[in-house]
Design a protein around this motif. Structure first.
Motif, PDB file in Angstrom:
ATOM      1  N   ASN A   1      85.177  47.870 -47.468  1.00  0.00           N
ATOM      2  CA  ASN A   1      85.043  48.731 -48.502  1.00  0.00           C
ATOM      3  C   ASN A   1      84.713  50.011 -46.998  1.00  0.00           C
ATOM      4  N   TYR A   2      84.658  50.294 -46.284  1.00  0.00           N
ATOM      5  CA  TYR A   2      84.843  51.440 -45.226  1.00  0.00           C
ATOM      6  C   TYR A   2      85.521  51.918 -45.062  1.00  0.00           C
TER       7      TYR A   2
ATOM      8  N   MET B   1      76.880  46.313 -52.851  1.00  0.00           N
ATOM      9  CA  MET B   1      76.821  45.916 -51.555  1.00  0.00           C
ATOM     10  C   MET B   1      74.939  45.727 -51.252  1.00  0.00           C
TER      11      MET B   1
ATOM     12  N   LEU C   1      72.255  46.838 -42.805  1.00  0.00           N
ATOM     13  CA  LEU C   1      72.806  47.581 -43.799  1.00  0.00           C
ATOM     14  C   LEU C   1      72.704  47.742 -45.092  1.00  0.00           C
TER      15      LEU C   1
ATOM     16  N   ASP D   1      74.396  42.076 -49.427  1.00  0.00           N
ATOM     17  CA  ASP D   1      73.853  41.937 -48.269  1.00  0.00           C
ATOM     18  C   ASP D   1      72.215  41.051 -48.238  1.00  0.00           C
TER      19      ASP D   1
ATOM     20  N   TYR E   1      84.338  41.610 -45.106  1.00  0.00           N
ATOM     21  CA  TYR E   1      83.664  41.468 -46.337  1.00  0.00           C
ATOM     22  C   TYR E   1      83.339  43.415 -46.278  1.00  0.00           C
ATOM     23  N   TRP E   2      83.045  43.997 -45.056  1.00  0.00           N
ATOM     24  CA  TRP E   2      82.899  44.532 -45.002  1.00  0.00           C
ATOM     25  C   TRP E   2      83.599  46.064 -44.553  1.00  0.00           C
TER      26      TRP E   2
END
Lengths: 457, 272
Positions: free
Chosen positions: B262-263, B67, B108, B71, B258-259
């Motif tokens: 992952n979270y 990441m 981030l 990023d 994208y984010w």
């Protein structure tokens, strides 16, 4: 009959409708997103524990536990597939039989980007010279220039670039169709399975006549000359494919490099230490040392001292964590065996023993010392076997799809119309452009053409 | 190492200042401020490029595998797109949205591991480069399209034929509409390549080209949303408010892909 014809007409109109297709795309997107919010493919008990029994019942009833294979999702996919076939066939007919308007005036201003420029070339240039210069400029930019018409004291001609890009949407749709067909073939005719293969042993290959033997498994590490020494770089499994007992092929599987034979693809999915049997060296006062073979997870074996021993668990890389023993990795760095001993009086206990230190056992009146003899590293891998006749179709679809998106989005079809005419005090070139895409880039291009014409030869 | 920590902070700070400058330049129309903004972006971009170079140098590979690296890469593409558009159209307006996005990305990145770890065995593939680069280029283009869409929706609500400092409202809206469409047109083939190469790579690595993993699924959702947008734009000449809203919705899907994945989800793509 009339009714059936009417139904067919309505169905056909819906299948051809872009708005319906867009609604189907939106529904597919919504279904797909919903499938990530609710974990898929779990037993009902999982949902009951997570969401409560009431919601779990609804999830099961609505098929939300397996959305991507449910009738609603598959129905949408089938509708989309049919719609794409109908739409793209109709679109192809339209492109072939009714090419874009030949005159700017006939173009639908909402469907086309229409750009107009006017250039004033230098006074000394003739109309023919200006037209020739403009045509040469366009040809240098890969335009196909049509013959000029000379009438009423003015020269008209048109030029066209990337005409084949008109087939972009058609290509994208057929790319999607082929991808869906490939996926359908995979789902219907493909087969796959995962089994554990232990070094030196063979397992069947799906339902075929073949067997596959894992000859060896090894871990590649970064070497001393490289950075990150000792970290894992890759894994390789050497296998032999057997037809009955007869070896027919040898090969190696690595990460990202499956072994392929006769339509079967072999993948190594994971690995673990596989030690089915260990040997303990037992020592007791006044008794010669005794080697005791134990099957891991097997039955208890009686020792000469009247004690019974059972191998509960073998770990290749022992670590004591949170009050209990386990393994740090699957590498044979610090092997250990969890042994349960039972004395003659029935008392029992379990204890870890290691190769480099003797463990002492006292059960009732008996006592002995035990050491784990060196263990030869042996691995098992999760061997996945896939036979997928849809793969080449799907790959072809992906290539067509990518080509289509570039044809459609990057190499947009554009047409330029020029009229070179005499006006009071010189000549004027009226430039008009027509395209469906990239208005900004096209405007820039025509502005450069205008500047070029105004600069003179 | 300290030099690169300083470069990281400098890039964030310069982008942040440039975003403020772009906003002030857009709102107050101060020409000198615009020049200062562009200089700040270029300085930040130089520091950012240096960081990327440093990451490549210490890891010995393209910065595409975690990441922190993605990023950095995505922010780099977003800023590069902003600079190209600024240079071409001589307006800092889009930077008002794209630079804060770059700042967020770098912010981030600062929470993630900066150490150059070796590639996981499954990432040791030539497909990594083309897959991640294609997706990053697509996401950067969609970020710019989002900026266009967001500005369109903001300026469309105003009254009067003129927008202060930007001139004719209709021309500005037409320009935002055209740039937004251009960016979607640009990003869509790259997103298609990203998804297709991901499928081929998954087939080589896991023996299945599609497993409905959340990352895969959300990338498909994103693709479908932009496909809808392009259908409506090119077939039904769908312009203006709804097209702008589609660019915004599409970018929300990009963020989920994208984010979000992952979270909020467990995914085979946990490393990315």
């Amino acid at each position: 009959m009339k009714f059936l014809t009417a139904v067919f007409d309505v169905l056909y109109a819906w299948l051809r409708s872009i708005r319906v297709a867009v609604a189907v795309l939106a529904a597919l997107a919504a279904f797909s997103a919903a499938g990530t919010l609710i974990p898929q493919g779990n037993p009902i008990a999982f949902y009951a524990e997570r969401y409560g029994a009431g919601y779990a019942a609804w999830i099961a009833a609505l098929g939300l536990d397996d959305l991507y294979h449910g009738p609603a999702f598959l129905g949408l996919l089938l509708w989309l597939l049919t719609s794409m076939i109908v739409c793209s066939t109709a679109h192809l007919r339209q492109v072939l039989l009714a090419p874009p308007p030949r005159r700017l005036e006939d173009a639908n201003p909402r469907a086309f980007e229409i750009i107009r420029e006017a250039a004033r070339p230098p006074l000394e240039e003739t109309l023919e010279g200006i037209a020739a210069r403009a045509a040469a400029w366009l040809r240098r930019r890969f335009y196909r220039v049509s013959p000029a018409e000379n009438a009423d004291g003015e020269i008209r001609f048109e030029a066209e670039r990337a005409a084949f890009a008109r087939f972009g949407a058609f290509t994208i749709h057929w790319g999607c169709i082929v991808v869906l067909l490939g996926g359908g073939i995979s789902a219907l005719l493909g087969e796959s399975g995962k089994r554990t293969a232990v070094e030196g042993e063979s397992i069947p290959v799906l339902e075929s006549r073949y067997r596959v033997r894992l000859d060896s498994f090894s871990i590649d590490k970064y070497t001393e000359t490289e950075r990150f020494k000792d970290l894992h770089k890759g894994y390789r499994s050497r296998i032999t494919l057997l037809d009955g007992e007869r070896p027919v092929s040898h090969g190696e599987i690595r990460i990202n490099e499956p072994f392929v034979y006769d339509g079967f693809r072999f993948y190594q999915m994971d690995y673990r230490a596989a030690v089915p049997e260990v040997t303990l060296r037992l020592a007791s006062t006044g008794v010669p040392p005794q080697d005791l073979a134990l099957r891991v997870g097997g039955p208890a074996v009686e020792t000469s001292g009247g004690m019974r021993m059972r191998a509960l668990e073998f770990v290749p890389d022992f670590v004591f964590h949170e009050g209990k023993g386990g393994t740090r990795s699957e590498e044979f760095k610090n092997p250990a065996l969890l042994v349960e001993t039972t004395g003659a009086d029935g008392s029992s206990a379990s204890q870890w023993i290691f190769p480099d230190a003797e463990g002492a056992f006292h059960r009732g009146a008996g006592s002995l010392r035990a050491r784990l003899l060196p263990v030869a590293p042996r691995y098992a891998i999760g061997l996945k076997t896939v036979r997928d006749p849809g793969r080449p179709v799907l790959y072809a679809g992906l290539i067509i799809l990518i080509a289509g998106t570039f044809m459609s989005c990057a190499l947009f079809h554009r047409r330029v119309f020029l009229r070179v005419a005499s006006i009071e005090g010189g000549a004027q070139v009226a430039i008009a452009g027509m395209s469906r895409r990239n208005r900004i880039g096209f405007e820039d291009e025509l502005r450069r053409l205008r500047s070029f014409l105004e600069r003179g030869g | 190492m300290e030099l690169f920590a300083a470069a990281f902070k400098s890039a964030i700070l310069l982008y942040f200042l440039a975003a403020l400058g772009a906003l002030a330049s857009a709102v107050f129309g101060v020409r000198r401020l615009r020049l200062a903004t562009v200089l700040a972006v270029w300085a930040g971009f130089a520091a950012h490029t240096g960081l990327m170079g440093h990451q490549i140098w210490i890891s010995g590979r393209p910065p595409l595998s975690n990441m922190y690296e993605t990023d950095l890469l995505l922010a780099w593409f977003v800023v590069a797109a902003s600079l190209l558009l600024e240079r071409r159209h001589k307006t800092p307006i889009l930077a008002v949205f794209t630079l804060p996005l770059a700042v967020c990305l770098l912010g981030l990145a600062s929470f993630n591991v900066k150490e150059a770890l070796p590639l996981m065995p499954s990432l040791r593939s030539n497909w990594l480069l083309i897959h991640v680069l294609a997706c990053s280029i697509a996401y950067a283009a969609f970020a710019v399209a989002f900026a266009c869409g967001a500005f369109y929706l903001i300026f469309e609500r105003g009254r009067g034929e003129r927008v202060p400092f930007f001139g004719d409202r209709a021309s500005l809206l037409a320009w935002l509409d055209a740039v937004g469409l251009q960016m979607v047109d640009f990003g869509f083939p790259f997103l298609t390549i990203g998804i297709a190469t991901g499928a081929v790579w998954a087939d080589l690595c896991w023996g299945t080209y599609w497993s409905w993993d959340p990352k895969e699924t959300w990338s498909l959702v994103t693709w479908l949303v932009y496909a809808i947008c392009l259908h409506m734009r090119h077939v039904h000449s769908w312009r203006g408010r709804w097209a702008a809203a589609a660019c915004v919705v599409g970018f929300v899907c990009v963020l989920c892909t994208y984010w979000g994945v992952n979270y909020f989800f467990s995914s085979l793509h946990a490393y990315a």
